[in-house]
Design a protein around this motif. Sequence first.
Motif, mmCIF file in Angstrom:
data_model
loop_
_atom_site.group_PDB
_atom_site.id
_atom_site.type_symbol
_atom_site.label_atom_id
_atom_site.label_comp_id
_atom_site.label_asym_id
_atom_site.label_seq_id
_atom_site.Cartn_x
_atom_site.Cartn_y
_atom_site.Cartn_z
ATOM 1 N N SER A 105 0.815 -1.218 0.000
ATOM 2 C CA SER A 105 0.000 0.000 0.000
ATOM 3 C C SER A 105 0.844 1.262 0.000
ATOM 4 O O SER A 105 0.333 2.352 -0.273
ATOM 5 N N ARG A 106 2.148 1.150 0.310
ATOM 6 C CA ARG A 106 3.034 2.307 0.260
ATOM 7 C C ARG A 106 3.803 2.383 -1.068
ATOM 8 O O ARG A 106 4.589 3.302 -1.271
ATOM 9 N N HIS A 107 3.579 1.418 -1.929
ATOM 10 C CA HIS A 107 4.265 1.420 -3.220
ATOM 11 C C HIS A 107 3.730 2.542 -4.092
ATOM 12 O O HIS A 107 2.542 2.869 -4.073
ATOM 13 N N ASP A 108 4.629 3.147 -4.879
ATOM 14 C CA ASP A 108 4.238 4.263 -5.738
ATOM 15 C C ASP A 108 3.118 3.894 -6.707
ATOM 16 O O ASP A 108 2.329 4.750 -7.115
ATOM 17 N N ALA A 109 3.048 2.634 -7.098
ATOM 18 C CA ALA A 109 2.067 2.204 -8.108
ATOM 19 C C ALA A 109 0.740 1.769 -7.500
ATOM 20 O O ALA A 109 -0.182 1.403 -8.248
ATOM 21 N N TYR A 110 0.601 1.807 -6.197
ATOM 22 C CA TYR A 110 -0.545 1.162 -5.550
ATOM 23 C C TYR A 110 -1.889 1.735 -5.986
ATOM 24 O O TYR A 110 -2.777 1.003 -6.446
ATOM 25 N N GLU A 111 -2.072 3.014 -5.841
ATOM 26 C CA GLU A 111 -3.386 3.609 -6.103
ATOM 27 C C GLU A 111 -3.799 3.456 -7.562
ATOM 28 O O GLU A 111 -4.895 2.994 -7.879
ATOM 29 N N GLU A 112 -2.895 3.844 -8.474
ATOM 30 C CA GLU A 112 -3.258 3.893 -9.888
ATOM 31 C C GLU A 112 -3.200 2.535 -10.574
ATOM 32 O O GLU A 112 -4.101 2.176 -11.355
ATOM 33 N N HIS A 113 -2.154 1.771 -10.283
ATOM 34 C CA HIS A 113 -1.897 0.577 -11.093
ATOM 35 C C HIS A 113 -2.243 -0.739 -10.405
ATOM 36 O O HIS A 113 -2.208 -1.791 -11.050
ATOM 37 N N VAL A 114 -2.557 -0.679 -9.116
ATOM 38 C CA VAL A 114 -2.999 -1.879 -8.418
ATOM 39 C C VAL A 114 -4.493 -1.746 -8.091
ATOM 40 O O VAL A 114 -5.323 -2.479 -8.621
ATOM 41 N N LEU A 115 -4.838 -0.784 -7.251
ATOM 42 C CA LEU A 115 -6.249 -0.601 -6.910
ATOM 43 C C LEU A 115 -7.079 -0.238 -8.131
ATOM 44 O O LEU A 115 -8.214 -0.721 -8.290
ATOM 45 N N GLY A 116 -6.534 0.628 -8.993
ATOM 46 C CA GLY A 116 -7.297 1.095 -10.153
ATOM 47 C C GLY A 116 -7.888 -0.036 -10.972
ATOM 48 O O GLY A 116 -9.123 -0.175 -11.067
ATOM 49 N N PRO A 117 -7.061 -0.889 -11.574
ATOM 50 C CA PRO A 117 -7.626 -1.973 -12.393
ATOM 51 C C PRO A 117 -8.381 -3.027 -11.596
ATOM 52 O O PRO A 117 -9.369 -3.594 -12.079
ATOM 53 N N LEU A 118 -7.957 -3.302 -10.360
ATOM 54 C CA LEU A 118 -8.592 -4.367 -9.594
ATOM 55 C C LEU A 118 -9.990 -3.990 -9.109
ATOM 56 O O LEU A 118 -10.808 -4.869 -8.813
ATOM 57 N N ARG A 119 -10.276 -2.692 -9.023
ATOM 58 C CA ARG A 119 -11.609 -2.257 -8.594
ATOM 59 C C ARG A 119 -12.532 -1.917 -9.757
ATOM 60 O O ARG A 119 -13.685 -1.535 -9.532
ATOM 61 N N GLN A 120 -12.040 -2.059 -10.993
ATOM 62 C CA GLN A 120 -12.877 -1.773 -12.151
ATOM 63 C C GLN A 120 -14.025 -2.776 -12.238
ATOM 64 O O GLN A 120 -13.847 -3.964 -11.968
ATOM 65 N N PRO A 121 -15.217 -2.317 -12.635
ATOM 66 C CA PRO A 121 -16.330 -3.264 -12.800
ATOM 67 C C PRO A 121 -16.009 -4.319 -13.851
ATOM 68 O O PRO A 121 -15.256 -4.065 -14.794
ATOM 69 N N ALA A 122 -16.572 -5.484 -13.664
ATOM 70 C CA ALA A 122 -16.374 -6.563 -14.636
ATOM 71 C C ALA A 122 -16.991 -6.185 -15.975
ATOM 72 O O ALA A 122 -18.035 -5.522 -16.036
ATOM 73 N N VAL A 123 -16.319 -6.591 -17.049
ATOM 74 C CA VAL A 123 -16.802 -6.352 -18.412
ATOM 75 C C VAL A 123 -17.283 -7.674 -18.984
ATOM 76 O O VAL A 123 -16.518 -8.641 -19.036
ATOM 77 N N PRO A 124 -18.551 -7.757 -19.386
ATOM 78 C CA PRO A 124 -19.072 -9.024 -19.921
ATOM 79 C C PRO A 124 -18.218 -9.545 -21.077
ATOM 80 O O PRO A 124 -17.832 -8.791 -21.969
ATOM 81 N N GLY A 125 -17.906 -10.831 -21.015
ATOM 82 C CA GLY A 125 -17.132 -11.452 -22.073
ATOM 83 C C GLY A 125 -15.636 -11.341 -21.927
ATOM 84 O O GLY A 125 -14.896 -11.916 -22.731
ATOM 85 N N LYS A 126 -15.168 -10.600 -20.909
ATOM 86 C CA LYS A 126 -13.734 -10.445 -20.692
ATOM 87 C C LYS A 126 -13.347 -11.005 -19.321
ATOM 88 O O LYS A 126 -14.117 -10.865 -18.358
#
Length: 333
Positions: free
Chosen positions: A75-96
């Motif tokens: 959680s202290r990594h520079d990439a945490y907010e944008e590149h870890v939490l960002g994609p992992l909290r995105q809503p699911a896309v049907p078919g992907k």
Amino acid sequence: MATEATPQEVQVNRRWRYHDTLHSVPKLMSEIMSAYSGVSEHEQISHITKVRNEAYAQFPYPCMGTFRFLELDLSRHDAYEEHVLGPLRQPAVPGKPEPLFLDCGCCLGQDIRKLAVDGVPPERLWASDIEPRFIELGFELFRDGHKLPRDHFLCPGNLLAEAGDPSEEVEDRLTVLDDRVTVLNITAVFHLFDLDEQKRIAHRCLRLLRKDSGDDQPVLVLGAQVGGREAQRVRRAYNDKFRYVHTAESWEALWREVCGQPRWRDRVAAVEVRSRMLEGARERENISSSGDGDAANNQHELVAAAAASDADPAAVGGARLWQRFEVWVTFKS
């Protein structure tokens, strides 16, 4: 040939490796224990110490002895907010396929719990360690057996396993995630091994990563580890085994070499390696309860190299650096 340690060296090494008492719980971890695990503040030190003592009796590693597992590196990594939490909290896309996170060498799974608290759906979270007992102790620590799927904790996960090698002595349950991982966290792992073994681990990471994300969507390996002012082998404390520590340049060279080998050179379109070296690590008698601001975060992260890697403090000497890294890999469509 290794020489016998002097009494003074033994005492120094013990101070690097073990703290008898936990005086306070880091702020972020205390909040998780209260809100997520239901452990009240006045219970936390005794509860954590009980689990730590049980873990250390079986696995006398410095991260256990010094309570370092309470520090939430990811959680202290520079990439945490944008590149870890960002994609992992995105809503699911049907078919992907949904994005998946894997924590390799998860210890007690502290970073997985932080992701869950920060809103990542549990079905997207996976973790692995070589020691199954760590997983059970993690559920005991966080009291969350009803919240996270136990079958997403893969043990043993053998990062040195070669694909299809029947001679491997240690089972590798990570194979269920081959070609599926979007974000792979691997902290305080590479620096436990010598250079040739590190290359095998890098190969294993590449096998785990998704290959279908497209030319404009690289996948990510990130983490942190002991670094050096020079790339060099470092002797482990009081035996003849060696570990390898990297500069930013040698770390990038390792990944470029691995990605350029025959099994990957026709599959990897690009690799970008970023490193940030944090300087000034010092011995800490206690873990601070403060967790606010960049200065406090960096102070927490400047962990003694010997405590993190079980290297000989004298051998590491003044090169106490903590290397945070990102490895972005783009696979060919």
